[in-house]
Write a protein that holds these residues in place. Sequence first.
Motif, PDB file in Angstrom:
ATOM      1  N   THR A  30       0.824  -1.207   0.000  1.00 24.71           N
ATOM      2  CA  THR A  30       0.000   0.000   0.000  1.00 24.71           C
ATOM      3  C   THR A  30       0.860   1.259   0.000  1.00 24.71           C
ATOM      4  O   THR A  30       0.572   2.218  -0.723  1.00 24.71           O
ATOM      5  N   LEU A  33       2.268   1.932  -3.451  1.00 23.32           N
ATOM      6  CA  LEU A  33       1.266   2.557  -4.314  1.00 23.32           C
ATOM      7  C   LEU A  33       1.034   4.012  -3.935  1.00 23.32           C
ATOM      8  O   LEU A  33       0.865   4.874  -4.800  1.00 23.32           O
ATOM      9  N   TYR A  39      -3.677   6.706  -7.263  1.00 23.91           N
ATOM     10  CA  TYR A  39      -4.519   5.522  -7.123  1.00 23.91           C
ATOM     11  C   TYR A  39      -5.704   5.812  -6.215  1.00 23.91           C
ATOM     12  O   TYR A  39      -5.592   6.563  -5.258  1.00 23.91           O
ATOM     13  N   SER A  40      -6.828   5.183  -6.516  1.00 23.24           N
ATOM     14  CA  SER A  40      -8.041   5.394  -5.740  1.00 23.24           C
ATOM     15  C   SER A  40      -7.959   4.662  -4.403  1.00 23.24           C
ATOM     16  O   SER A  40      -7.115   3.781  -4.208  1.00 23.24           O
ATOM     17  N   THR A  43      -8.321   0.925  -4.821  1.00 21.41           N
ATOM     18  CA  THR A  43      -7.085   0.280  -5.259  1.00 21.41           C
ATOM     19  C   THR A  43      -6.140   0.115  -4.083  1.00 21.41           C
ATOM     20  O   THR A  43      -5.472  -0.927  -3.956  1.00 21.41           O
ATOM     21  N   MET A  44      -6.067   1.116  -3.230  1.00 22.10           N
ATOM     22  CA  MET A  44      -5.181   1.045  -2.063  1.00 22.10           C
ATOM     23  C   MET A  44      -5.635  -0.056  -1.100  1.00 22.10           C
ATOM     24  O   MET A  44      -4.815  -0.803  -0.575  1.00 22.10           O
TER      25      MET A  44
END
Length: 148
Positions: A30, A33, A39-40, A43-44
Amino acid sequence: MGRGPLYETSIERVGLAIGAGGAMGGAIATLLLAFAGGYSLGTMVSALVIGALLTALGVTALAAIPWALLHASGRRGPVAAAAVGAVIGFVLFLSGQTYGFGFSPAPAMDAGTWLYRWASGIATSLVMAAMAAGVAVVMWRVAYRRVG
């Protein structure tokens, strides 16, 4: 000459340690990312869950035998845990970047970049080894308690 501190564990603690290692792996995925950005939230969260699951599975599959051997031989300290984590992380990551250490066929376009691939693979695998050692030490701390 006296022995160092003695550490003991239980099957419950081992399970908790695998969970802690998985959680750390998910957190690392995480964070990577998050540093990449863009990233949304979904997504996380997916990275957290998938990273935790894959890390827990990987630790169970790859570290169980080395851990059992170290445990049986009395090497139960944090240095041994960090060393095993670092070696496993380094070898696994380097293998993935070098087409299985050169045993798998590489695309023809990569033929001229093998030295760069190995140099880059070693450098980035050292970073992975440091992260894997950190995960291993946290898992060791959860799994073991000092006695005597």
